[in-house]
Scaffold this active site. Structure first.
Site, PDB file in Angstrom:
ATOM      1  N   ARG A  49       0.813  -1.199   0.000  1.00 23.23           N
ATOM      2  CA  ARG A  49       0.000   0.000   0.000  1.00 23.23           C
ATOM      3  C   ARG A  49       0.853   1.258   0.000  1.00 23.23           C
ATOM      4  O   ARG A  49       0.401   2.341  -0.319  1.00 23.23           O
ATOM      5  CB  ARG A  49      -0.865   0.011   1.281  1.00 23.23           C
ATOM      6  CG  ARG A  49      -1.907  -1.079   1.317  1.00 23.23           C
ATOM      7  CD  ARG A  49      -2.573  -1.132   2.686  1.00 23.23           C
ATOM      8  NE  ARG A  49      -2.550  -2.507   3.145  1.00 23.23           N
ATOM      9  CZ  ARG A  49      -3.016  -2.880   4.328  1.00 23.23           C
ATOM     10  NH1 ARG A  49      -3.509  -1.978   5.171  1.00 23.23           N
ATOM     11  NH2 ARG A  49      -2.979  -4.145   4.697  1.00 23.23           N
TER      12      ARG A  49
ATOM     13  N   GLU B 102       7.947   1.906  -6.120  1.00 22.52           N
ATOM     14  CA  GLU B 102       8.083   1.440  -4.735  1.00 22.52           C
ATOM     15  C   GLU B 102       8.245   2.653  -3.809  1.00 22.52           C
ATOM     16  O   GLU B 102       8.739   3.698  -4.216  1.00 22.52           O
ATOM     17  CB  GLU B 102       9.293   0.487  -4.660  1.00 22.52           C
ATOM     18  CG  GLU B 102       9.549  -0.144  -3.322  1.00 22.52           C
ATOM     19  CD  GLU B 102       8.395  -0.953  -2.745  1.00 22.52           C
ATOM     20  OE1 GLU B 102       7.315  -0.379  -2.554  1.00 22.52           O
ATOM     21  OE2 GLU B 102       8.595  -2.143  -2.436  1.00 22.52           O
ATOM     22  N   ASP B 103       7.792   2.503  -2.578  1.00 20.01           N
ATOM     23  CA  ASP B 103       7.930   3.591  -1.617  1.00 20.01           C
ATOM     24  C   ASP B 103       9.357   3.686  -1.080  1.00 20.01           C
ATOM     25  O   ASP B 103       9.941   4.754  -1.023  1.00 20.01           O
ATOM     26  CB  ASP B 103       6.922   3.432  -0.459  1.00 20.01           C
ATOM     27  CG  ASP B 103       6.915   2.019   0.140  1.00 20.01           C
ATOM     28  OD1 ASP B 103       7.712   1.160  -0.299  1.00 20.01           O
ATOM     29  OD2 ASP B 103       6.093   1.770   1.043  1.00 20.01           O
TER      30      ASP B 103
ATOM     31  N   ASP C   2      14.698  -1.181   1.324  1.00 16.91           N
ATOM     32  CA  ASP C   2      15.362  -1.373   2.603  1.00 16.91           C
ATOM     33  C   ASP C   2      16.369  -2.514   2.432  1.00 16.91           C
ATOM     34  O   ASP C   2      17.460  -2.304   1.923  1.00 16.91           O
ATOM     35  CB  ASP C   2      14.262  -1.675   3.632  1.00 16.91           C
ATOM     36  CG  ASP C   2      14.747  -1.697   5.066  1.00 16.91           C
ATOM     37  OD1 ASP C   2      15.748  -1.044   5.362  1.00 16.91           O
ATOM     38  OD2 ASP C   2      14.112  -2.362   5.902  1.00 16.91           O
ATOM     39  N   SER C   3      16.006  -3.737   2.789  1.00 15.30           N
ATOM     40  CA  SER C   3      16.923  -4.864   2.591  1.00 15.30           C
ATOM     41  C   SER C   3      17.069  -5.197   1.105  1.00 15.30           C
ATOM     42  O   SER C   3      18.074  -5.764   0.686  1.00 15.30           O
ATOM     43  CB  SER C   3      16.401  -6.100   3.328  1.00 15.30           C
ATOM     44  OG  SER C   3      15.252  -6.608   2.687  1.00 15.30           O
ATOM     45  N   GLY C   4      16.051  -4.876   0.319  1.00 13.06           N
ATOM     46  CA  GLY C   4      16.056  -5.209  -1.105  1.00 13.06           C
ATOM     47  C   GLY C   4      15.378  -6.535  -1.403  1.00 13.06           C
ATOM     48  O   GLY C   4      15.205  -6.908  -2.567  1.00 13.06           O
TER      49      GLY C   4
ATOM     50  N   THR D 134      12.205  -7.589  -1.024  1.00 16.81           N
ATOM     51  CA  THR D 134      10.909  -7.486  -1.701  1.00 16.81           C
ATOM     52  C   THR D 134      11.109  -7.245  -3.195  1.00 16.81           C
ATOM     53  O   THR D 134      10.535  -7.946  -4.032  1.00 16.81           O
ATOM     54  CB  THR D 134      10.088  -6.311  -1.121  1.00 16.81           C
ATOM     55  OG1 THR D 134      10.085  -6.416   0.294  1.00 16.81           O
ATOM     56  CG2 THR D 134       8.664  -6.317  -1.646  1.00 16.81           C
ATOM     57  N   LEU D 135      11.926  -6.267  -3.509  1.00 10.65           N
ATOM     58  CA  LEU D 135      12.095  -5.866  -4.898  1.00 10.65           C
ATOM     59  C   LEU D 135      12.826  -6.885  -5.738  1.00 10.65           C
ATOM     60  O   LEU D 135      12.449  -7.121  -6.889  1.00 10.65           O
ATOM     61  CB  LEU D 135      12.814  -4.521  -4.965  1.00 10.65           C
ATOM     62  CG  LEU D 135      11.892  -3.338  -5.212  1.00 10.65           C
ATOM     63  CD1 LEU D 135      11.211  -3.475  -6.561  1.00 10.65           C
ATOM     64  CD2 LEU D 135      10.820  -3.255  -4.143  1.00 10.65           C
TER      65      LEU D 135
ATOM     66  N   LYS E  72      17.283   3.181   1.437  1.00 11.32           N
ATOM     67  CA  LYS E  72      18.166   3.108   2.606  1.00 11.32           C
ATOM     68  C   LYS E  72      19.323   2.171   2.242  1.00 11.32           C
ATOM     69  O   LYS E  72      19.310   0.995   2.602  1.00 11.32           O
ATOM     70  CB  LYS E  72      17.400   2.542   3.813  1.00 11.32           C
ATOM     71  CG  LYS E  72      16.321   3.460   4.343  1.00 11.32           C
ATOM     72  CD  LYS E  72      15.878   3.070   5.752  1.00 11.32           C
ATOM     73  CE  LYS E  72      14.764   2.081   5.748  1.00 11.32           C
ATOM     74  NZ  LYS E  72      14.086   1.936   7.063  1.00 11.32           N
TER      75      LYS E  72
ATOM     76  N   PHE F 294      13.737   4.414  10.657  1.00 10.48           N
ATOM     77  CA  PHE F 294      12.404   3.939  10.279  1.00 10.48           C
ATOM     78  C   PHE F 294      11.522   5.156  10.022  1.00 10.48           C
ATOM     79  O   PHE F 294      11.281   5.957  10.915  1.00 10.48           O
ATOM     80  CB  PHE F 294      11.803   3.043  11.355  1.00 10.48           C
ATOM     81  CG  PHE F 294      10.628   2.282  10.824  1.00 10.48           C
ATOM     82  CD1 PHE F 294      10.809   1.068  10.167  1.00 10.48           C
ATOM     83  CD2 PHE F 294       9.351   2.805  10.931  1.00 10.48           C
ATOM     84  CE1 PHE F 294       9.728   0.380   9.641  1.00 10.48           C
ATOM     85  CE2 PHE F 294       8.257   2.118  10.399  1.00 10.48           C
ATOM     86  CZ  PHE F 294       8.445   0.904   9.751  1.00 10.48           C
TER      87      PHE F 294
ATOM     88  N   ARG G 107       0.302   6.734   7.250  1.00  8.61           N
ATOM     89  CA  ARG G 107       0.462   6.772   5.793  1.00  8.61           C
ATOM     90  C   ARG G 107       0.009   8.116   5.232  1.00  8.61           C
ATOM     91  O   ARG G 107       0.485   8.568   4.209  1.00  8.61           O
ATOM     92  CB  ARG G 107      -0.384   5.678   5.130  1.00  8.61           C
ATOM     93  CG  ARG G 107       0.079   4.264   5.410  1.00  8.61           C
ATOM     94  CD  ARG G 107      -0.662   3.295   4.477  1.00  8.61           C
ATOM     95  NE  ARG G 107      -0.525   1.914   4.899  1.00  8.61           N
ATOM     96  CZ  ARG G 107       0.513   1.125   4.593  1.00  8.61           C
ATOM     97  NH1 ARG G 107       1.495   1.580   3.864  1.00  8.61           N
ATOM     98  NH2 ARG G 107       0.542  -0.124   5.018  1.00  8.61           N
TER      99      ARG G 107
HETATM  100  P1  IMP Z   1      12.726  -4.652   1.878  1.00  6.36           P
HETATM  101  O1  IMP Z   1      12.213  -5.930   1.301  1.00  6.36           O
HETATM  102  O2  IMP Z   1      13.482  -4.897   3.151  1.00  6.36           O
HETATM  103  O3  IMP Z   1      13.508  -3.813   0.895  1.00  6.36           O
HETATM  104  O4  IMP Z   1      11.473  -3.846   2.390  1.00  6.36           O
HETATM  105  C1  IMP Z   1      10.752  -3.039   1.596  1.00  6.36           C
HETATM  106  C2  IMP Z   1       9.423  -2.735   2.246  1.00  6.36           C
HETATM  107  O5  IMP Z   1       9.506  -2.662   3.663  1.00  6.36           O
HETATM  108  C3  IMP Z   1       8.936  -1.389   1.811  1.00  6.36           C
HETATM  109  O6  IMP Z   1       8.174  -1.479   0.640  1.00  6.36           O
HETATM  110  C4  IMP Z   1       8.120  -0.933   2.998  1.00  6.36           C
HETATM  111  O7  IMP Z   1       6.807  -1.415   2.898  1.00  6.36           O
HETATM  112  C5  IMP Z   1       8.790  -1.580   4.190  1.00  6.36           C
HETATM  113  N1  IMP Z   1       9.715  -0.635   4.843  1.00  6.36           N
HETATM  114  C6  IMP Z   1      11.072  -0.668   4.813  1.00  6.36           C
HETATM  115  N2  IMP Z   1      11.604   0.344   5.514  1.00  6.36           N
HETATM  116  C7  IMP Z   1      10.554   1.063   5.986  1.00  6.36           C
HETATM  117  C8  IMP Z   1      10.455   2.264   6.780  1.00  6.36           C
HETATM  118  O8  IMP Z   1      11.439   2.912   7.179  1.00  6.36           O
HETATM  119  N3  IMP Z   1       9.197   2.676   7.057  1.00  6.36           N
HETATM  120  C9  IMP Z   1       8.079   2.036   6.624  1.00  6.36           C
HETATM  121  N4  IMP Z   1       8.131   0.916   5.878  1.00  6.36           N
HETATM  122  C10 IMP Z   1       9.360   0.424   5.562  1.00  6.36           C
HETATM  123 MG    MG Z   2       6.070  -1.315   0.348  1.00  5.90          MG
END
Ligand code: IMP
Ligand code: MG
Length: 173
Positions: free
Chosen positions: A41, A97-98, A101-103, A105-106, A129, A150, A163
């Site tokens: 979302r 994408e918003d 973070d870890s990468g 998801t993408l 990040k 965060f 949000r």
């Molecule tokens: P990743 O798979 O760790 O890259 O996470 C990506 C997803 O984690 C983003 O699409 C967000 O939904 C959530 N996320 C990561 N960091 C934050 C944050 O600082 N605030 C809110 N949501 C976050």
């Molecule tokens: Mg997201």
């Protein structure tokens, strides 16, 4: 108990940057139709703001994947909650994408979409990040790099709240 939110990026800075990104993307896709894939979302606010300033023809679809629970830490598991409504075959797909973070998801999502044979597949994120990266991801358009904090607002949540804040803020613990 109310969380304390500190403004990290004010609304006018976020929106100015999004307009710049829209200009760059419009230049890069000149003469083409662009298919935006909004990752629900968190990306809805960014997608809407960006789309308003794109000058190429645009179509929009939505996808929802889970990567996080209601807290601040990655669960490590990713699944499709809602798939796209339309085929992306032979389309110029731009995943919106918003935050990266870890990468995880993408990288998972992009490999899923690649096999559906889009004409092109690129990635656009409002926030990155880089210090938190676990899995490498090629990002084509980045709004802003931020430190390992965060953040909430502009679509981003903490336990589904905040949000709707029109700026990027930090939850102070
Ligand atoms: P990743 O798979 O760790 O890259 O996470 C990506 C997803 O984690 C983003 O699409 C967000 O939904 C959530 N996320 C990561 N960091 C934050 C944050 O600082 N605030 C809110 N949501 C976050
Ligand atoms: Mg997201």
């Amino acid at each position: 108990m109310e969380d304390k939110i500190r403004v990290l990026v004010p609304q006018e800075d976020v929106e100015k940057r999004i307009r710049e990104m829209a200009e760059e993307i419009s230049r890069d896709y000149k003469g083409e139709t662009l298919h935006l894939v909004c990752i629900l979302r968190g990306s809805i606010f960014f997608t809407c703001e960006l789309a308003k300033y794109l000058t190429v023809p645009v179509t929009i679809d939505f996808m929802s994947v889970s990567s996080y629970g209601d807290g601040m830490e990655s669960s490590g598991s990713i699944k499709i909650i809602k798939d796209l409504d339309d085929s992306i075959q032979n389309k110029n797909v731009l995943v919106i994408e918003d935050i990266i973070d870890s990468g995880r998801t993408l990288s998972h999502l992009l490999s899923l979409l690649k096999v559906r044979e889009p004409k092109s597949l690129k990635l656009c994120t409002l926030l990155d990040k880089p210090d938190r990266r676990v899995v490498p991801v090629d990002v084509d358009y980045t709004g802003m790099e931020i430190p390992d904090l965060f953040v909430v607002g502009y679509g981003l949540d903490y336990a589904q709240k905040y949000r709707n804040l029109p700026y990027i803020g930090v939850v102070e613990q």
